[in-house]
Every structure is written in C-alpha cells, then in structure tokens.
Enzyme design. Structure first.
Site, mmCIF file in Angstrom:
data_model
loop_
_atom_site.group_PDB
_atom_site.id
_atom_site.type_symbol
_atom_site.label_atom_id
_atom_site.label_comp_id
_atom_site.label_asym_id
_atom_site.label_seq_id
_atom_site.Cartn_x
_atom_site.Cartn_y
_atom_site.Cartn_z
ATOM 1 N N SER A 135 35.472 43.164 40.885
ATOM 2 C CA SER A 135 35.828 42.535 42.158
ATOM 3 C C SER A 135 34.650 42.620 43.137
ATOM 4 O O SER A 135 33.548 42.214 42.805
ATOM 5 C CB SER A 135 37.102 43.177 42.715
ATOM 6 N N ASP A 193 44.678 35.692 37.022
ATOM 7 C CA ASP A 193 44.246 36.410 38.219
ATOM 8 C C ASP A 193 44.738 35.683 39.460
ATOM 9 O O ASP A 193 44.467 34.500 39.646
ATOM 10 C CB ASP A 193 42.714 36.492 38.215
ATOM 11 N N HIS A 252 44.033 40.680 38.021
ATOM 12 C CA HIS A 252 42.751 41.021 38.633
ATOM 13 C C HIS A 252 42.247 42.398 38.205
ATOM 14 O O HIS A 252 41.124 42.763 38.547
ATOM 15 C CB HIS A 252 42.873 40.951 40.158
#
Length: 348
Positions: A172, A299, A327
């Site tokens: 991320s 996601d 995610h």
C-alpha cells in the site's frame, strides 16, 4: 469524499470450508500446520494487545476494540503453507534477505504469515515499523515528512554490510517508502516489489494514487470526516484514520476473521504529512532499480483499475496478479503472495 466508502457493502459470500466426510480425518502434517498457524496468530495477537496497551500513553486515538462481522469459515487453504514440504530456495539465490515494509495504519505485525513462510523457504525476512507505526511509539501527529516516516527503513539500509543487498517489499503506501529508499540506496536494493502499493512517479504524492477512491487531496483535507487534528481544530490536520466498519469493507473483504480481529486492535492513525508530500525520484537512481508489481484483483481500497493505471504510467519490470485477494494479500492470500515473492526472488 466518502460516497464510495460509506456505501461500501461487505461481501461475505465465500465457500464454506469443506464437506463432512473429507474432514473426518486430518493427517498429522495438517494438524501440525493448523497448530503452527494458531500459535503464530496467538503470538501476533498477544503482541498487538501489548502494543495497544502501551500506545494508550502516546496515542489517544488507538482503539482496543476487537471484533469482526465476517462470516468467513476457516479452510485448510488459509494457513501460510499447504502442509507439503516447502522447498529450500536459499541455495540458488544470491539475495536472500527480504525487507517487508507495511502500509498506512499497519505495522510489522501484519507480515507474520509471510515471515513464517519465507523462513520455511530458507530465506531471511526482516520487518520494520515505520515511524509512528506498530511498536514505534512516536506520536503520529508529529510525523510530517516522508523522510521522518521512512527513517527506520533508511536506518536499516544504511547499516547493511557494504556488499549486502536486499529485496524490498512494500504494501500500500509503503510503496512510497520503498520508492524513497530506492532513490536513496539503489546500490543496496536488488529488487523492489510493490504489493498493491503506491508506486508513485516523480512529483506525485502517495495520496494521489487513492484519489479516485477518496477524492482529490484538496477536497479530502477540507471535507473528510476521518481527519485527526493533533494540534487543534484551528491548525491543519495531522493524520487520518478510517472508522472500523470502513476499514473492514475497504481492506479486509476477503481476509480471515482472526486477522481482521488482529488488525482492529493493532492499526494506528496515519500521519498525513508523508501521504501529501510530493516524492522526488530521478532516472539516474530510482530509475535504475528493478521494480515488480503485485496486483490484487478483489481490492476495494486500491481498485484493480487504479493498479492497472499505475503499472501503465510507471512500468515495472514484471506484473503479477492475485485473484480473490483484498487489499491485504498477506492475510487473504498468503500462499499466493509467498509463491510470487519466491518467483520474483529467482528472476536473474
């Protein structure tokens, strides 16, 4: 902002976990596998609870609430390995050390399955808590730059033996930190792997990658209900943190119940400054690094379309895809992520 997030509905339509006759007898290796995973999870949960208790002194917004609305049943495909003998790849690899860098709100704790599986493969995983994250007790409201935020990673790289190289893995917004590290130390990084991550271009902010989901940075700063004002309401915001129901829908729509519970008591506010900083990257340093991208196809925090756009605009050397992953593939698809990390490590 927020229409997409607030209207987010959690999907729990998953396959159950196996029929009765097949589950009557479990062989010894499967029992050991499940016992090992249970032990790992208990250790991670215990550390997270201890962290939460410590953090109350430093960070008033830390939540100790544990809970999940997931109805996902446990299956034998969940553990970090599949019960078979894991091949030792260490003999054929020149670079064996993986440095795992977490994303926004997370800490080193989120990699516990990856650490176990990489060690089983004969590799050397290392995790870091970025500044104000995990067990790093810096007040997140005081972290204003990407340099400050990434300091634990930079310190680790600076202290490597002169000839040693590592494989960086960023999740991320951890993608911004490994991009920053690649610009600083291209000679120390063998490969950089972006796992549904902010693989920013020169002059881009980490937040910009999420703009399709969260709205423009300017709008977010003015209107978001998730902002934290650590220096008072009359001052600019210092951080943000999604509410628990939003986090579950955005990050963990395919993750096991136990890992959601772990995350709910472990996640901390995200310092806003590093997310809003334009990253300076050069072709001479960052541009010479070997980059790989791992896309997560279920996601909701960073949609597959956005991830596809990232790899088009800032092309990596290779792209890998994980079907059915939210995610957080280190929770929802640990075996698939492990396999991809090994595959990338073996690319000459």
């Amino acid at each position: 902002m927020g229409n997409k997030i607030i209207s987010m509905m959690k999907k729990d339509s998953k396959d159950g976990g196996g029929g009765g006759s097949k589950s009557k007898r479990m062989n010894r290796s499967q029992r050991k596998l499940l016992a090992d995973e249970e032990m790992l999870h208990r250790r991670a949960l215990s550390m997270a609870i201890h962290q939460a208790q410590l953090s109350q002194r430093f960070d008033g917004s830390m939540s100790r609430r544990v809970g999940s609305t997931s109805t996902r049943k446990r299956t034998l495909s969940d553990p970090f390995s599949n019960g078979k003998q894991v091949p030792d790849f260490s003999e054929s690899l020149i670079v064996k050390k993986f440095v795992l860098v977490h994303g926004e709100g997370f800490g080193a704790w989120c990699w516990y399955k990856m650490v176990a599986s990489l060690e089983e493969s004969g590799l050397s995983p290392v995790t870091v808590d970025l500044t104000g994250c995990g067990f790093n007790m810096t007040d997140t409201n005081t972290v204003s730059t990407l340099e400050e935020y990434s300091k634990p990673l930079i310190d680790l790289l600076e202290n490597l033996p002169e000839e040693e190289k590592v494989i960086l893995v960023g999740h991320s917004t951890g993608g911004a930190s490994i991009s920053y590290a690649l610009e600083r130390f291209p000679e120390k990084i063998s490969k950089a792997i972006f796992v549904c991550a902010t693989m920013v271009s020169d002059g881009q902010r980490p937040f910009d990658v999420f703009s399709e989901e969260l709205g423009s940075a300017e709008r977010f700063m003015k209107e978001s209900q998730f902002l934290i004002y650590g220096n008072g309401k009359d001052k600019p915001p210092t951080g943000f943190m999604f509410e628990k129901p939003h986090m579950k829908g955005l990050y963990f729509n395919q993750s096991p119940n136990k890992d959601i519970a772990l995350a709910m008591i472990s996640m901390r506010p995200v310092p806003l400054g590093p997310m809003m900083e334009k990253v300076s990257l050069t072709a001479e340093r960052y541009g010479k690094g070997r980059r790989f991208y791992v896309q997560t196809l279920d996601d909701r925090a960073l949609s597959p379309d956005v991830q596809e756009k990232l790899v088009r605009e800032n092309s990596p050397e290779g792209v890998f895809k994980i079907k059915g992953s939210d995610h957080c593939p280190f929770f929802s698809k640990p075996q698939s992520l492990h396999k991809i990390l090994l595959e990338i490590a073996q690319i000459p």
